[in-house]
Design a protein around this motif. Structure first.
Motif, short mmCIF file in Angstrom:
data_model
loop_
_atom_site.label_atom_id
_atom_site.label_comp_id
_atom_site.label_asym_id
_atom_site.label_seq_id
_atom_site.Cartn_x
_atom_site.Cartn_y
_atom_site.Cartn_z
N SER A 30 54.42 66.52 55.13
CA SER A 30 53.56 66.82 56.28
C SER A 30 52.38 67.66 55.82
O SER A 30 52.50 68.47 54.90
CB SER A 30 54.34 67.54 57.38
OG SER A 30 54.73 68.83 56.98
N MET A 31 51.26 67.45 56.48
CA MET A 31 50.05 68.24 56.26
C MET A 31 49.50 68.63 57.63
O MET A 31 49.41 67.79 58.51
CB MET A 31 48.98 67.44 55.52
CG MET A 31 49.34 66.86 54.19
SD MET A 31 47.96 65.87 53.53
CE MET A 31 48.65 65.28 52.00
N HIS A 32 49.12 69.89 57.78
CA HIS A 32 48.49 70.34 59.02
C HIS A 32 47.22 71.08 58.67
O HIS A 32 47.25 72.12 58.01
CB HIS A 32 49.43 71.24 59.82
CG HIS A 32 50.54 70.50 60.49
ND1 HIS A 32 51.63 70.00 59.80
CD2 HIS A 32 50.73 70.16 61.79
CE1 HIS A 32 52.44 69.38 60.65
NE2 HIS A 32 51.92 69.47 61.86
N TYR A 33 46.10 70.53 59.11
CA TYR A 33 44.79 71.12 58.87
C TYR A 33 44.20 71.57 60.21
O TYR A 33 44.45 70.95 61.24
CB TYR A 33 43.83 70.10 58.26
CG TYR A 33 44.08 69.73 56.82
CD1 TYR A 33 45.29 69.16 56.42
CD2 TYR A 33 43.09 69.91 55.88
CE1 TYR A 33 45.50 68.80 55.10
CE2 TYR A 33 43.30 69.54 54.56
CZ TYR A 33 44.50 68.99 54.17
OH TYR A 33 44.70 68.64 52.86
N PRO A 34 43.39 72.64 60.21
CA PRO A 34 42.70 73.02 61.44
C PRO A 34 41.60 72.02 61.78
O PRO A 34 41.23 71.17 60.97
CB PRO A 34 42.10 74.39 61.10
CG PRO A 34 41.89 74.34 59.62
CD PRO A 34 43.03 73.52 59.08
N LYS A 35 41.07 72.13 62.99
CA LYS A 35 40.03 71.20 63.43
C LYS A 35 38.81 71.24 62.51
O LYS A 35 38.11 70.25 62.36
CB LYS A 35 39.60 71.55 64.86
CG LYS A 35 40.69 71.41 65.89
CD LYS A 35 40.17 71.83 67.27
CE LYS A 35 41.25 71.81 68.32
NZ LYS A 35 40.73 72.23 69.64
N SER A 36 38.56 72.40 61.91
CA SER A 36 37.32 72.59 61.16
C SER A 36 37.33 71.99 59.76
O SER A 36 36.29 71.94 59.10
CB SER A 36 37.02 74.10 61.04
OG SER A 36 38.12 74.76 60.43
#
Length: 220
Positions: A141-147
């Protein structure tokens, strides 16, 4: 969605028609990824670059499935913008985009940030990405912020690592590994088993501790 958790089956409306996830997945790997909103700049670059790289995913037996909390009509209109911006997308847009306007799937799969998860007016999805093996398990899994936009080469790299280690579980891939580089022999493999498992040879690295735990090979 913790690693090795089973992704629950779900039904969804997409830009390529309704899907039943398990039936749609079949015996393929899946990259399921969310984006914050349609008609936004970073998301346009992400979905465009992933579309351009679709043949690379297909060669790895990987299907692509995008997701957001926008309406299906917005997805359809936005796809035309993406194709106009990314002129090197060949032919029709190559993968479906899920419409999840009630956020039910986003909540189920943990795609919302902590601060806004309960606010339907501001709870856009973050850039969540799950690599799912054919047995429906979350393998990465990878979670990046909107930016921050994601790196497609990194997605492909980790798929290569996951599939390689599935074929040969006696190895692991080190930092910055790409196909063709040396891999590491896992510590549970005994020295006396190395010639049979790796007839091409294994290199051992001496450490100041005197412990021999860094063993590398290109025999995979």
């Amino acid at each position: 969605m913790r690693l090795n958790a089973i992704v629950p089956n779900f039904k969804a409306e997409t830009t390529q028609g309704p899907i039943d996830f398990y039936d749609w997945q079949g015996d393929s790997w899946v990259v399921l990824f969310s984006h914050p909103a349609d008609f936004t700049p970073v998301c346009t670059t992400e979905l465009g670059r992933i579309a351009v790289h679709q043949p690379h995913f297909e060669r790895r037996n990987v299907k692509l499935l995008a997701h957001s909390v926008d309406e299906l009509k917005d997805h359809v209109d936005w796809v035309n913008d993406i194709k106009s911006y990314c002129l090197d997308i060949p032919g029709a847009f190559p993968y479906p985009i899920i419409a999840d306007s009630d956020r039910s799937l986003a909540v189920k799969l943990g795609m919302l940030d902590e601060e806004n998860q309960n606010d339907p007016n501001s709870a856009d999805t973050v850039r969540a990405l799950y690599i799912i093996s054919p047995d429906h398990r979350v393998r990465l899994s990878m979670h990046y912020p909107k930016s921050t936009g994601r790196n497609v080469d990194e997605i492909l790299r980790v798929i290569d690592s996951l599939q390689l280690v599935d074929r040969k579980p006696q190895i692991a891939t080190p930092a910055n590994w790409i196909p063709g580089d040396k891999v590491m022999v896992v510590p549970t493999v005994k020295d006396e088993d190395l010639p049979k498992l790796f007839p091409g040879g294994v290199d051992k690295v001496s450490m100041p501790s005197g412990k021999v735990y860094v063993r590398t090979t290109t025999d995979y």
